[in-house]
Design a protein around this motif. Structure first.
Motif, PDB file in Angstrom:
ATOM      1  N   GLU A 304       0.999  -1.692  -0.076  1.00 42.73           N
ATOM      2  CA  GLU A 304      -0.057   0.047   0.025  1.00 42.73           C
ATOM      3  C   GLU A 304       0.608   1.328  -0.195  1.00 42.73           C
ATOM      4  N   LEU A 305       1.937   1.091   0.898  1.00 45.29           N
ATOM      5  CA  LEU A 305       2.833   2.172   0.972  1.00 45.29           C
ATOM      6  C   LEU A 305       3.869   2.686  -0.797  1.00 45.29           C
ATOM      7  N   GLN A 307       2.857   1.470  -3.738  1.00 46.53           N
ATOM      8  CA  GLN A 307       1.573   2.059  -4.159  1.00 46.53           C
ATOM      9  C   GLN A 307       1.492   3.932  -4.507  1.00 46.53           C
ATOM     10  N   ARG A 308       1.414   4.041  -2.874  1.00 47.34           N
ATOM     11  CA  ARG A 308       0.444   5.410  -2.442  1.00 47.34           C
ATOM     12  C   ARG A 308       1.807   6.156  -3.038  1.00 47.34           C
ATOM     13  N   TYR A 309       3.488   6.576  -2.590  1.00 48.84           N
ATOM     14  CA  TYR A 309       3.890   6.974  -3.138  1.00 48.84           C
ATOM     15  C   TYR A 309       4.596   6.285  -4.406  1.00 48.84           C
ATOM     16  N   ASN A 311       2.694   6.597  -7.127  1.00 48.64           N
ATOM     17  CA  ASN A 311       1.679   6.986  -8.230  1.00 48.64           C
ATOM     18  C   ASN A 311       1.282   8.489  -7.752  1.00 48.64           C
ATOM     19  N   ARG A 312       1.874   8.971  -7.061  1.00 48.79           N
ATOM     20  CA  ARG A 312       0.974  10.606  -7.101  1.00 48.79           C
ATOM     21  C   ARG A 312       2.451  11.093  -6.592  1.00 48.79           C
ATOM     22  N   GLY A 316      -0.922  15.282  -4.018  1.00 52.57           N
ATOM     23  CA  GLY A 316      -1.942  14.539  -4.681  1.00 52.57           C
ATOM     24  C   GLY A 316      -2.543  14.668  -5.676  1.00 52.57           C
ATOM     25  N   HIS A 318      -1.386  13.090 -10.158  1.00 55.15           N
ATOM     26  CA  HIS A 318      -1.194  12.204 -10.260  1.00 55.15           C
ATOM     27  C   HIS A 318       0.356  12.467 -11.132  1.00 55.15           C
TER      28      HIS A 318
END
Length: 320
Positions: A304-305, A307-309, A311-312, A316, A318
């Motif tokens: 999850e981390l 993906q969060r860091y 993809n963005r 915030g 993209h």
């Protein structure tokens, strides 16, 4: 050394009264024959030391005889003053008593040992409470200490963490322990351990009690801490740690360094939830092998981390 042993015999008899040759030998870790020779040497030096025969006999000093000789070495004098805890004594209502006692001891020291005592007092200070913690309010600490000293039972209203929170207890206080700035009283029946700052009301009963003959406060506290850590961290986890990464948790077993330089170790954990948070603080310096539930949970969090860091962009938006 013989001179030190002679002083020890003299002080033992002065503080404990009558002792047999066997008791002295056990205390000093020498043979009974050596005690006989030492006693003869003391008598020859003019010390009023007498021996009584029979079942209840033994060596003793003439009634009223006292020596001002302490036999303290420089290291012993330093250790004596290092042991002082003025903050704890003040909480017990003994601050002025401790100060007076240290003054008297210092005055009784030979002149060549006084600088050693002063050096300790000037260079070491004991501050028991930890950082980032407010001092506990312990209004009943002097009363608990008095009950411990005089072996008097007390009735207390005590606040505990589980329901019902406020309970009444009759305690037989065996001893007090100061741990990391917090006072605990070990009391019967049981015995059990109570936080003094959680006593909401205290009434002295005036009823005397006797602690068990085999009760040893230091031994009990050591066992209590060991049991507490076991109850606090009942589960185990197997992890690998990168070189230089500190071992997590207080109880580590089976630690060994593997060929790649990482350390494989078994650690005690409180729960999967708590270990998940604790181990994540070590980032990429740790790999959890067991239990699988904990390994899978950390893997999901890492995904999850990423993906969060990944993809963005900051703010915030993209990434292009």
């Amino acid at each position: 050394m013989k001179s030190s042993r002679l002083v020890s015999i003299l002080l033992l008899l002065q503080t404990r009264g009558r002792m047999t040759a066997a008791q002295l030998a056990d205390e000093l870790e020498v043979s009974v024959r050596t005690v006989y020779r030492d006693v003869e040497a003391l008598s020859a030096a003019g010390v009023p030391l007498y021996a009584d025969a029979g079942h209840s006999g033994g060596y003793h000093l003439l009634d009223g005889y006292r020596t001002r000789l302490t036999g303290l070495t420089a290291d012993e004098a330093e250790a004596l003053f290092l042991a002082g805890a003025p903050g704890a004594a003040a909480q017990l209502g003994l601050g002025s008593v401790l100060a007076a006692a240290q003054l008297k001891v210092r005055a009784a020291l030979p002149s060549e040992l006084r600088p050693h005592a002063d050096r300790i007092s000037g260079r070491f200070h004991l501050d028991a409470p930890g950082w980032y913690a407010d001092a506990d309010e312990t209004p009943y600490l002097p009363a608990v200490a008095d009950a411990v000293w005089n072996r008097r039972a007390v009735n207390v209203l005590y606040r505990r963490w589980r329901e019902p929170t406020d309970v009444e207890r009759r305690l037989e206080p065996y001893g007090l322990v100061l741990k990391a700035g917090r006072w605990y009283v070990v009391a019967g029946p049981g015995p059990r351990t109570y936080r003094v700052d959680q006593i909401l009301r205290l009434d002295v009963t005036g009823e005397e009690f006797s602690a068990p003959d085999d009760f040893d406060l230091a031994v009990h506290w050591t066992a209590y801490q060991r049991d507490f850590h076991h109850r606090l961290r009942p589960a185990r986890a197997v992890v690998r740690l990168a070189p230089g990464v500190p071992l997590p948790g207080p109880a580590q077993t089976d630690a060994h360094v593997e060929e790649d330089g990482w350390t494989r170790v078994t650690v005690a954990i409180e729960s999967v939830d708590r270990a998940h948070a604790d181990f994540l603080r070590l980032g990429s310096g740790i790999e959890v092998l067991e239990p699988l539930e904990l390994r899978d949970r950390i893997a999901r969090t890492a995904t999850e981390l990423a993906q969060r860091y990944g993809n963005r962009a900051p703010g915030g938006d993209h990434r292009p």
